[in-house]
Enzyme design. Structure first.
Site, PDB file in Angstrom:
ATOM      1  N   ASP A 102       0.836  -1.189   0.000  1.00  0.00           N
ATOM      2  CA  ASP A 102       0.000   0.000   0.000  1.00  0.00           C
ATOM      3  C   ASP A 102       0.876   1.246   0.000  1.00  0.00           C
ATOM      4  OD1 ASP A 102      -2.730   0.992   0.325  1.00  0.00           O
ATOM      5  OD2 ASP A 102      -3.040  -0.826   1.497  1.00  0.00           O
ATOM      6  N   ASP A 204      -3.558   4.395  -2.413  1.00  0.00           N
ATOM      7  CA  ASP A 204      -4.691   4.817  -1.584  1.00  0.00           C
ATOM      8  C   ASP A 204      -5.277   6.148  -2.085  1.00  0.00           C
ATOM      9  OD1 ASP A 204      -6.177   4.392   0.987  1.00  0.00           O
ATOM     10  OD2 ASP A 204      -5.270   6.326   1.471  1.00  0.00           O
ATOM     11  N   GLU A 259      -6.958   3.101  -5.946  1.00  0.00           N
ATOM     12  CA  GLU A 259      -8.218   3.152  -5.200  1.00  0.00           C
ATOM     13  C   GLU A 259      -8.867   4.494  -5.504  1.00  0.00           C
ATOM     14  OE1 GLU A 259     -10.060   3.117  -0.690  1.00  0.00           O
ATOM     15  OE2 GLU A 259      -8.287   4.276  -1.155  1.00  0.00           O
ATOM     16  N   HIS A 333     -11.105  -4.116   3.975  1.00  0.00           N
ATOM     17  CA  HIS A 333     -10.945  -3.756   5.389  1.00  0.00           C
ATOM     18  C   HIS A 333     -11.861  -2.612   5.820  1.00  0.00           C
ATOM     19  CE1 HIS A 333      -8.586  -0.961   3.080  1.00  0.00           C
ATOM     20  NE2 HIS A 333      -8.466  -0.171   4.125  1.00  0.00           N
ATOM     21  N   ASP A 334     -12.503  -1.935   4.856  1.00  0.00           N
ATOM     22  CA  ASP A 334     -13.376  -0.799   5.176  1.00  0.00           C
ATOM     23  C   ASP A 334     -14.855  -1.141   5.039  1.00  0.00           C
ATOM     24  OD1 ASP A 334     -11.399   1.064   5.799  1.00  0.00           O
ATOM     25  OD2 ASP A 334     -11.175   1.708   3.721  1.00  0.00           O
TER      26      ASP A 334
END
Length: 568
Positions: A102, A204, A259, A333-334
Site C-alpha cells: 500500500d 490509496d 483506489e 478492510h473498510d
C-alpha cells in the site's frame, strides 16, 4: 513470478488482501505481524493466489490504522523489522508470487518529519510540501470543504497563523502535488520499495491528489456539496499519474491498482487503459453503496438487488468498451462482510459464500479475495459498544445518539456498518483464539470460530475454501474469463443474477440465485438459439445436484452455476 504472458500477466491473477493486524500473530502481542504472514505463504500458494497485497506496515501513530504514515521507508516495530519484510518478499518470490504494498501519498501523518519542519515556519523548505491557506475573509476557515471523516477539512496551526488541508483525519495532512519536489519524493520512495522486491502497488485514494487551486467554497449545486467536486479526479491528476508511470511503474514493470474515491467510469477507463500508461486497474465503490438510503452509510435498508446488478453490469460493459480493467471485489478492510450483507450468513452460509465467489470470479477483471472471505467469515456477533475499536464507529455511535437515536438503535446500525466487521482476527483453527494469537487479541474473535475455520475446511472437498480454490484456478484455465464480452441475461429478475461472457471461441454462462427461496430462470431466446444446440460443460456448482442444461431451470436457495459452451 509468472511474467511469461507479457506485460499484463496480472489479468489472469488473483490478489489476496492481508490486513496484517488481524492475520496471524507470532509474538503473543495480540496483534498480527509480518512473520505471521510469511508463515502462511504455503496456504496462500495452495489457494492459487498470485499477488499478496499487504496493507500498511510503515511507522505510523496509527490514528487511521497505518494509513497515516510517519516514515515511508521504515517498518513499524508493531509489525516486525525490515529483515522480516525482506524474508516475506523472498518467500513470495521463491513461490512465484508477487508482493503488492500500500502506498499512501494523498497525505502523510502530521508526525512525518516533513510536516514537523513545515509547521515551524512559513520559510521552511518543507512548507510547500503541504497545502496552507490564510483564514477566510471573515477570519474563519479558508473554505467550506468537509473532511471525509466528518467536520471541516482545515486545521489551524497557531505558530504560523495558517490553516492546512486535511481531507481525512485531522492528523493526515494533504500533500501538495503541485510541488514537483513532492512528486519526486513519491517516485523515490516507490522506487525504494520496488528495488526491495515489491512488484505491485495499491495507491490509496490516489484520485484526490490534484486540487483545484482556487480553493473555492462549494455552493452545493452538485451533491453532496462537501468540496469533493474540486479535488475528485482533479485538474492535473492524469498528468501526475503518467509521470509516476514514467519514473516508477514502467521501468520496474510493476502491477498497480488505484483506489478511486467517488470516481466516474470515464475517468477509470483513462486510469486503466494501457495506452494511457497510468494504472493496471482501478477499484470503484459504487456497487457497495446499494444499501445506503440516499447515499447515507449510517442508515439501514435492505440492499437494492437491481441496482447492484446494474452497477456491476455498467462497469463491466463500460470498461470493456473503453479498454479499461476492473479490480473485482466484494470485501475489504473498510466494508462489512459481503456474506452478511448480500446473502445469508446463517442457514445458507456455505451456499451463499460459494454463490458470491462464483458470481464475482466469472466477471472480467482481476479478483481480490479479502482474508477470511475464502472460509465464509460473516460479520461477528457484537454484544456491546465496548467491543468496537474503529475510530469511525465509536465517533458515529456518539453522533447517532446526538441525532436522536437510542443507544440500542445506534448499536444496531454499527453491527451492520462498522469497519470492524471485516477486521476481526482470521480464524485458523478451533484452538484458543482461533489460532490467531497466544495473547489477548486486539479485537474480539468471532465466537463461531469452532465451526468456521481454515483447518476444518482444508480437507473437505465441498468446503467454501476448496470452492474458492476451484474458481481461482478456472481464471487461468479458461481464456474466455479474461477476454469474453460481457452481457447480462436476467432482465430485472427479482432473485437471479445471470450473465454470459463470449470471446467468439467459447461462451461462459453464470447463473446465481441471490435469495433464500427457490427461483425459476428462463434463458433469453437469442442466447438459447445460439447456445442451446451445444453441449454445456458445468465448470462450477455449489449444490450437490446441478440442474440440467435446459432453457428453463429451477434453482434452489443461493444456488450458483458456471457453464462453458465450447463453440470450436
Amino acid at each position: 513470478m509468472n511474467h511469461s504472458t507479457g506485460q499484463d500477466w496480472w489479468r489472469k491473477s488473483t490478489v489476496y488482501q492481508v490486513y496484517p493486524k488481524s492475520f496471524k500473530d507470532t509474538t503473543g502481542s495480540g496483534t498480527g505481524d509480518i512473520r505471521g504472514l510469511t508463515g502462511k505463504l504455503d496456504y496462500l500458494q495452495e489457494l492459487g493466489i498470485d499477488i499478496v497485497w499487504l496493507q500498511p506496515v510503515y511507522v505510523s501513530p496509527q490514528n487511521d490504522n497505518g494509513y497515516d504514515v510517519a516514515d515511508y521507508r521504515r517498518i513499524s516495530e508493531d509489525f516486525g523489522s525490515m529483515e522480516d519484510f525482506d524474508q516475506l518478499a523472498a518467500g513470495l518470490k521463491k513461490r512465484g508470487m508477487s508482493l503488492m504494498t500500500d502506498i499512501v501519498v494523498n497525505h502523510s501523518s502530521t508526525e512525518h518529519p516533513w510536516f514537523q519542519e513545515a509547521k515551524l515556519s512559513r520559510d521552511s523548505r518543507y512548507r510547500d510540501y503541504y497545502i496552507w491557506r490564510d483564514p477566510g475573509p471573515d477570519g474563519g476557515l479558508p473554505n467550506n470543504w468537509q473532511s471525509k471523516f466528518g467536520g471541516p477539512a482545515w486545521q489551524w496551526e497557531e505558530a504560523t497563523g495558517q490553516y492546512f488541508l486535511t481531507l481525512f483525519d485531522k492528523t493526515q495532512a494533504d500533500l501538495n502535488w503541485e510541488n514537483s519536489k513532492v512528486r519526486q519524493e513519491v517516485a523515490d520512495l516507490m522506487s525504494f520499495w520496488a528495488e526491495k522486491g515489491v512488484s505491485g502497488f495499491r495507491m490509496d485514494v490516489i484520485n484526490l491528489i490534484s486540487k483545484d487551486q482556487e480553493f473555492l467554497n462549494d455552493d452545493g449545486s452538485k451533491p453532496p456539496g462537501d468540496g469533493r467536486k474540486f479535488y475528485t479526479d482533479g485538474p492535473r491528476v492524469h498528468e501526475y499519474i503518467k509521470e509516476l508511470y514514467k519514473r516508477v511503474f514502467g521501468p520496474h514493470n510493476v502491477v498497480t491498482v488505484g483506489e478511486m474515491s467517488s470516481t466516474t467510469l470515464e475517468h477509470c477507463i483513462r486510469y486503466s487503459n494501457p495506452h494511457e500508461q497510468e494504472f493496471s486497474m482501478t477499484f470503484n465503490f459504487h456497487h457497495l453503496k446499494v444499501d445506503y438510503p440516499g447515499g447515507n452509510k449510517w442508515e439501514l435498508m435492505p440492499y437494492d438487488f437491481e441496482a447492484l446488478k446494474r452497477l456491476l453490469s455498467e462497469w463491466q460493459t463500460g470498461m470493456q468498451q473503453g479498454g479499461g480493467w476492473n479490480a473485482l471485489f466484494w470485501n475489504n478492510h473498510d466494508q462489512p462482510r459481503a456474506l452478511s450483507r448480500f446473502a445469508d450468513d446463517g442457514k445458507y452460509r456455505i451456499e451463499s459464500a460459494k454463490m458470491l465467489a462464483t458470481t464475482l470470479h466469472g466477471l472480467q477483471g482481476t479478483p481480490y479475495v479479502y482474508q477470511g472471505e475464502e472460509i465464509g467469515m460473516p460479520n461477528p456477533q457484537w454484544k456491546d459498544i465496548s467491543e468496537f475499536r474503529d475510530i469511525e464507529s465509536t465517533n458515529m455511535y456518539r453522533i447517532l445518539q446526538e441525532q436522536g437515536k437510542s443507544a440500542e438503535e445506534a448499536l444496531t446500525i454499527l453491527r451492520e456498518r462498522s469497519r470492524d466487521n471485516s477486521r476481526t482476527p482470521m480464524l485458523w483453527d478451533d484452538s484458543r483464539n482461533a489460532g490467531f494469537t497466544s495473547g489477548t487479541p486486539w479485537l474480539k474473535i468471532d465466537e463461531r470460530y469452532k465451526e468456521i475455520n481454515v483447518a476444518s475446511q482444508l480437507p473437505n472437498p465441498d468446503s467454501i475454501l476448496n470452492h474458492y480454490k476451484q474458481v481461482i484456478a478456472l481464471r487461468k484455465q479458461e481464456q474466455v474469463i479474461t477476454d469474453g464480452r460481457y452481457k447480462r441475461l436476467d432482465e430485472q429478475h427479482p432473485q437471479i443474477f445471470a450473465y454470459e461472457r463470449d470471446n467468439g471461441q467459447d461462451t461462459l454462462v453464470v447463473v446465481s440465485n441471490f435469495s433464500g427461496q427457490e427461483a425459476e430462470f428462463t434463458f433469453p431466446d437469442d442466447l438459447w438459439t445460439q447456445a442451446g444446440a451445444y453441449e454445456a460443460e458445468l465448470l462450477s456448482s455449489n449444490t450437490a445436484q446441478a440442474p440440467a442444461w435446459e432453457k428453463q431451470m429451477q434453482l434452489s436457495p443461493y444456488a450458483s452455476y458456471m457453464w462453458i459452451i465450447r463453440n470450436t
